[in-house]
Enzyme design. Structure first.
Site, PDB file in Angstrom:
ATOM      1  N   HIS A 308       0.858  -1.195   0.000  1.00 25.12           N
ATOM      2  CA  HIS A 308       0.000   0.000   0.000  1.00 25.12           C
ATOM      3  C   HIS A 308       0.887   1.235   0.000  1.00 25.12           C
ATOM      4  CE1 HIS A 308      -3.116   2.871   1.130  1.00 25.12           C
ATOM      5  NE2 HIS A 308      -3.969   1.945   0.740  1.00 25.12           N
ATOM      6  N   ASP A 365      -7.986  -5.128  -0.221  1.00 23.53           N
ATOM      7  CA  ASP A 365      -8.464  -5.998  -1.309  1.00 23.53           C
ATOM      8  C   ASP A 365      -8.116  -7.462  -1.115  1.00 23.53           C
ATOM      9  OD1 ASP A 365      -7.610  -3.211  -3.213  1.00 23.53           O
ATOM     10  OD2 ASP A 365      -9.653  -3.967  -2.979  1.00 23.53           O
TER      11      ASP A 365
END
Ligand code: SDX
Length: 429
Positions: A308, A365
Site C-alpha cells: 500500500h 483488497d
C-alpha cells in the site's frame, strides 16, 4: 511562532511556511515556490511525497494502521453503524440525528429508479461487457437526464438532490449492469428494503422468485461498504477532485473516479486477488513458488492485495475483513479453499524478508473478494462493489473541494524533449 523550512538555491535563502494539521501532520507549503525562486518547481512522480489539499474528511496513519472518518474509528463504525449513516457522516460532517437519518433514507429511497430510457443503453452492450465499463458510462449519462446538475452555481438544496440521486441510483445501475451481463430481466428497486437489501434484491431476485434476505449477508455487505467508504487522497478520489476542479458536474467527476478505480493496482485489485488465488490453486497451491515469483524482479507477477502507498503496517480494513471472512463463511456454512490459500500466502509473505523490508502487508483488497464470493457476488462485480462503497467518499471530497473554492488542478512539468528545430519539407527528410 509558526515553523518555517529554509531552502538555499544559488546562494539565496528562501523561507517556506510549514502548515500543520489537526493530527500534527506537517507539510511544506510550496504554493509560492515558482514565483519566488524564478521558476523552480518540485517534481514527485506518483505524488508519493506531495499533498494536494487540506481535508477534514478522513484521517489515516499509515505507520500505526489508523483510519477514521470525520474522527470516528472505522472499527466502531463498521461494528455499529449502517452504510447510509456513515455516508451521511462522511458527506455532511457529523453523525445524523434520528430525524436527519430518516429524512436522508427517505430521500435516497425515493430516487432509486433510473429513467426508463437508460434501459436501452444497457441492451446495447455485449454480454461480456465488464460492469465497470458499463457503470462509468451510465453514471456520466445521468448528467444527460438531469441537465440542472451541470449548473455549478445551483443552490445547496439542488446540489443535495444531485448527491441523493447518485447515492440512490448507483446500486440500481450496478445491479442492472450485472443483470445485463447475465441476460437476465432487470429487477426494479423495492422501497420496502433498506439500502443493502435492495441491492441484493436487484442483483439476485428474478420475476419468478423473490430474493430471500439473509441477515448474515446483509450485515457483511453493510460492513464491507462502510470499510470502503473513503480513504483520503487515493488515486480515484484524486481523480474525482481534479475532474471536479474544472467545475465538471458530480456525475462526470464520479464517472472518472470509477474509471480510475478499475485499474488492478487500485480497486481492480480485489478481482485480481481472486484470479491470483485461483491461479495458485490451479497450479497445485504451492504458495512458496508464487511468493518467489512476486519477489523476482524479472517476473511481472505481483502479490495482488499486498502492499500500500500509505499503510506501512497492517491495513486496519484488512484486519476487520479477515475476521469477517471467518464469521461469514462459518455462518453460511461455506468452505472456500481460496481462503486457506490466502491465509497461507499471507503467513509466508509476512515472514519473508523481501516483504518485511518493504513493509508489504495485506491491504483492503486481499480478503474482501472471499466474502463477496461467499455471498454470490460474481468476480467481475467485485470492483463495482468497491465503487458502491467508495461513492460517499468521492461525493464528500468533491463537495469539500467545491466548497473550498479550490483552483483547477493543473500540475507543472520538467520538459525533457527536443530543443528548438525548424520544419523540413517531406521531400528533404
Ligand atoms: C487500493 O491509496 C489508497 O488508499 C488505495 C486504497 C483505497 O482504499 O483507495 O487503499 C485501495 O488501491 C489498495 C491497493 C490495491 N492494489 C494492490 O493490491 C496491487 C498490488 N500492490 C502494488 O501494486 C503496490 O503495493 C501498490 C500499487 C498498492 C503501492 O505501490 P507503491 O506505493 O507505488 O509502491 P511501489 O510499487 O513503488 O513498491 C515499492 C516496492 C517495490 O520494490 P523495489 O523496487 O523497492 O524493489 O515494493 C514492491 C515493489 O516492487 N512491491 C511489491 C508489491 N507491492 C509493492 N512486490 C510484490 N508484490 C506486491 N504486491
Amino acid at each position: 511562532m509558526s515553523e518555517i523550512a529554509k531552502l538555499e538555491l544559488n546562494g539565496k535563502l528562501y523561507e517556506l511556511p510549514i502548515i500543520e494539521g489537526s493530527e500534527n501532520e506537517k507539510g511544506i507549503d510550496i504554493s509560492k515556490l515558482r514565483s519566488t525562486t524564478n521558476g523552480y518547481i518540485t517534481i514527485d512522480p506518483g505524488f508519493k511525497n506531495t499533498g494536494s489539499t487540506k481535508s477534514g474528511i478522513t484521517y489515516l496513519d499509515g505507520e500505526n494502521g489508523i483510519l477514521r472518518y470525520r474522527g470516528y474509528p472505522i472499527e466502531q463504525l463498521a461494528e455499529k453503524a449502517s452504510f447510509l449513516e456513515v455516508s451521511f457522516l462522511i458527506i455532511y460532517g457529523d453523525l445524523p440525528t434520528k430525524t436527519e437519518l430518516d429524512s436522508f433514507k427517505e430521500s435516497i429511497t425515493n430516487h432509486t429508479l433510473v429513467h426508463e430510457d437508460m434501459k436501452q443503453f444497457f441492451e446495447a452492450y455485449p454480454a461480456k461487457a465488464h460492469p465497470m465499463g458499463v457503470l462509468a458510462s451510465m453514471v456520466c449519462s445521468l448528467s444527460t437526464f438531469y441537465p440542472e446538475s451541470l449548473d455549478h452555481n445551483r443552490t445547496p438544496e439542488a446540489k443535495d438532490l444531485t448527491i441523493h440521486r447518485l447515492i440512490a441510483k448507483l446500486p440500481t445501475l450496478a445491479a442492472w449492469s450485472y443483470k445485463n451481463a447475465m441476460r437476465h430481466p432487470f429487477m426494479y428497486p423495492n422501497n420496502n428494503f433498506d439500502y443493502c437489501e435492495n441491492f441484493l434484491h436487484m442483483m439476485f431476485a428474478m420475476p419468478t422468485s423473490e430474493y430471500k434476505t439473509d441477515s448474515t449477508i446483509v450485515s457483511a455487505l453493510n460492513k464491507l461498504l462502510i470499510l470502503h467508504a473513503d480513504h483520503e487522497q487515493n488515486c480515484s478520489t484524486s481523480t474525482v477532485r481534479i475532474v471536479g476542479s474544472s467545475h465538471a458536474n458530480l456525475y462526470a467527476s464520479v464517472s472518472a473516479g470509477i474509471s480510475a478505480l478499475w485499474g488492478p493496482l487500485h480497486g481492480g485489485a480485489n478481482q485480481a486477488v481472486i484470479e491470483m488465488l485461483n491461479q495458485i490453486a490451479d497450479d497445485g497451491g504451492d504458495v512458496d513458488k508464487w511468493v518467489a515469483k512476486a519477489k523476482d524482479k524479472n517476473d511481472t507477477f505481483r502479490l495482488m492485495g499486498f502492499g500500500h502507498r500509505v499503510y506501512k503496517n497492517f491495513d486496519p480494513r484488512a484486519t476487520i475483513i479477515k475476521k469477517a471472512c471467518d464469521d461469514v463463511l462459518n455462518k453460511l456454512g461455506v468452505k472456500d479453499p481460496l481462503l486457506e490459500i490466502a491465509k497461507k500466502l499471507e503467513k509466508v509473505a509476512l515472514e519473508d524478508e523481501y516483504f518485511k523490508a518493504r513493509n508489504l502487508y495485506p491491504n483492503v483488497d486481499f480478503y474482501s473478494g472471499i466474502i463477496y464470493k461467499a455471498i454470490n457476488i460474481p468476480t467481475e462485480m467485485f470492483t463495482v462493489m468497491f465503487a458502491l462503497g467508495r461513492l460517499p467518499g468521492w461525493i464528500a471530497q468533491w463537495k469539500e473541494m467545491i466548497q473550498n473554492d479550490e483552483p483547477i488542478g493543473r500540475p507543472r512539468q520538467i520538459y525533457n524533449g527536443k530543443n528548438h528545430r525548424d520544419y523540413i519539407p517531406v521531400e528533404k527528410r
